[in-house]
Design a protein around this motif. Structure first.
Motif, PDB file in Angstrom:
ATOM      1  N   GLU A  64     -20.409 -39.885  -3.625  1.00  0.00           N
ATOM      2  CA  GLU A  64     -19.567 -40.879  -4.290  1.00  0.00           C
ATOM      3  C   GLU A  64     -18.102 -40.443  -4.299  1.00  0.00           C
ATOM      4  N   HIS A  89     -19.080 -44.788  -1.545  1.00  0.00           N
ATOM      5  CA  HIS A  89     -19.022 -45.276  -2.922  1.00  0.00           C
ATOM      6  C   HIS A  89     -19.139 -46.793  -2.926  1.00  0.00           C
ATOM      7  N   GLN A  90     -19.013 -47.375  -4.111  1.00  0.00           N
ATOM      8  CA  GLN A  90     -19.272 -48.814  -4.243  1.00  0.00           C
ATOM      9  C   GLN A  90     -18.301 -49.679  -3.443  1.00  0.00           C
ATOM     10  N   HIS A  91     -17.128 -49.162  -3.119  1.00  0.00           N
ATOM     11  CA  HIS A  91     -16.135 -49.964  -2.414  1.00  0.00           C
ATOM     12  C   HIS A  91     -16.268 -49.893  -0.892  1.00  0.00           C
ATOM     13  N   ASN A  92     -16.990 -48.905  -0.390  1.00  0.00           N
ATOM     14  CA  ASN A  92     -17.103 -48.775   1.071  1.00  0.00           C
ATOM     15  C   ASN A  92     -18.550 -48.569   1.528  1.00  0.00           C
ATOM     16  N   GLU A  93     -19.517 -48.828   0.636  1.00  0.00           N
ATOM     17  CA  GLU A  93     -20.902 -48.460   0.930  1.00  0.00           C
ATOM     18  C   GLU A  93     -21.428 -49.130   2.192  1.00  0.00           C
ATOM     19  N   PRO A 124     -23.871 -45.934  -6.771  1.00  0.00           N
ATOM     20  CA  PRO A 124     -24.015 -46.271  -5.350  1.00  0.00           C
ATOM     21  C   PRO A 124     -25.256 -45.615  -4.754  1.00  0.00           C
TER      22      PRO A 124
END
Length: 313
Positions: A64, A89-93, A124
């Protein structure tokens, strides 16, 4: 679940690394597999031997936050060059997951860790796991710390005929007050325990929302496994006052257990007390007194009172 800081420990992990190699070295760790690795939620000593072994063995560690994970690895005496670290992470998973799949197809061992706890549970990792499974690539879990099971273990819940289904995991409730209150109202009649998570900057708002559940018990776990860990079980209506008693209680990450609803709510609130009060008092006064007498959530009684008034009209 995220952790704001790592709890330092003085003991060397050199012996732990050796023990990990001795305990796990003879097991099979296939190449081209994704290893989903749980990491401590605060106390560094809560790492598993198998997690230490796989983190040493991994050709690539997706994580993350690379800076956080590098600090975690160094605390255990594990050194990975930047080329063996990948931010996911949650923005590029979605995009980073494809990079991981390419490495897996090349036969590399890839470990995935979130900042703290078990990946893919309010963290994530779920998208990565789903993509790997859809691609037919092996995904292997390495169990360990989780704030969910940690707080449940100290809540003192018991299963019985009325609560055969254990608990449900609700995670973070909506951040907007109206949506959050609606979510809490939906939980008012839940006969199972409910596990919630919350960040320090929103805990007061959550406490205010939960207070509408009256005497229903809540176990609050703050800074679990860390130096200033605090655990308390109290009535939901007392939660805001409990937070206000000590400014330090607004700090740290929270995991909470909303205990099962009272027996009367399993089949709906008992109407007898409310009906008697409605016959003599204004609706709001009747609801308030009924909540004080029965311990049932005021919002649920208010909705019931409206229904009774409509039927009587």
């Amino acid at each position: 679940m995220t952790s704001s800081s790592l709890t330092p420990v003085s003991a060397s992990f050199a012996q732990a690394l050796l023990a990990a190699q001795q305990a796990c070295g003879q097991q099979n760790y296939p190449r081209g597999a994704l290893y989903v690795v749980a990491t401590p939620i605060g106390n560094l000593a809560d790492i598993s031997l198998r997690a230490l072994h796989v983190l040493q063995l991994a050709d690539l560690i997706a994580c993350e936050d690379t800076r956080h994970t590098q600090a975690l690895l160094r605390a255990y005496g594990i050194d990975k060059p930047p080329a063996q670290m990948l931010a996911l992470h949650q923005h590029n998973e979605a995009q980073a997951a494809q990079t991981v799949l390419e490495r897996l197809r090349q036969g590399l061992r890839v470990a995935y860790v979130s900042d703290a706890g078990t990946p893919a549970i309010s963290d994530p990792g779920a998208r990565l796991v789903a993509d790997a499974r859809q691609a037919g690539l092996p995904v292997l879990p390495l169990p360990g710390a989780s704030s969910i099971t940690t707080v449940l273990s100290v809540a003192g819940l018991t299963l019985d005929a009325r609560h055969p289904d254990g608990f449900v995991f609700a995670g973070f409730l909506p951040s907007k007050s109206g949506e959050r209150n609606t979510a809490v109202q939906a939980l008012a009649g839940e006969v199972r325990a409910v596990v919630l998570l919350e960040a320090p900057h929103r805990i007061e708002a959550l406490a205010t929302a939960l207070a509408m559940l009256g005497t229903r018990a809540v176990t609050v776990g703050r800074e679990l496994t860390k130096q200033f860990e605090e655990i308390a079980t109290l009535a939901a209506q007392d939660f805001p006052a409990w937070l206000a008693q000590d400014g330090n209680r607004l700090r740290g990450e929270f995991a909470l257990v909303l205990h099962p609803a009272p027996a009367s709510l399993a089949t709906g609130p008992d109407t007898r007390v409310l009906q008697l009060l409605l016959a003599e008092l204004p609706l709001k006064t009747a609801v308030k007194l009924a909540a004080d007498i029965t311990g049932e959530p005021r919002n649920a009684l208010y909705e019931l009172a409206l229904g009774l008034k409509d039927k009587a009209a």
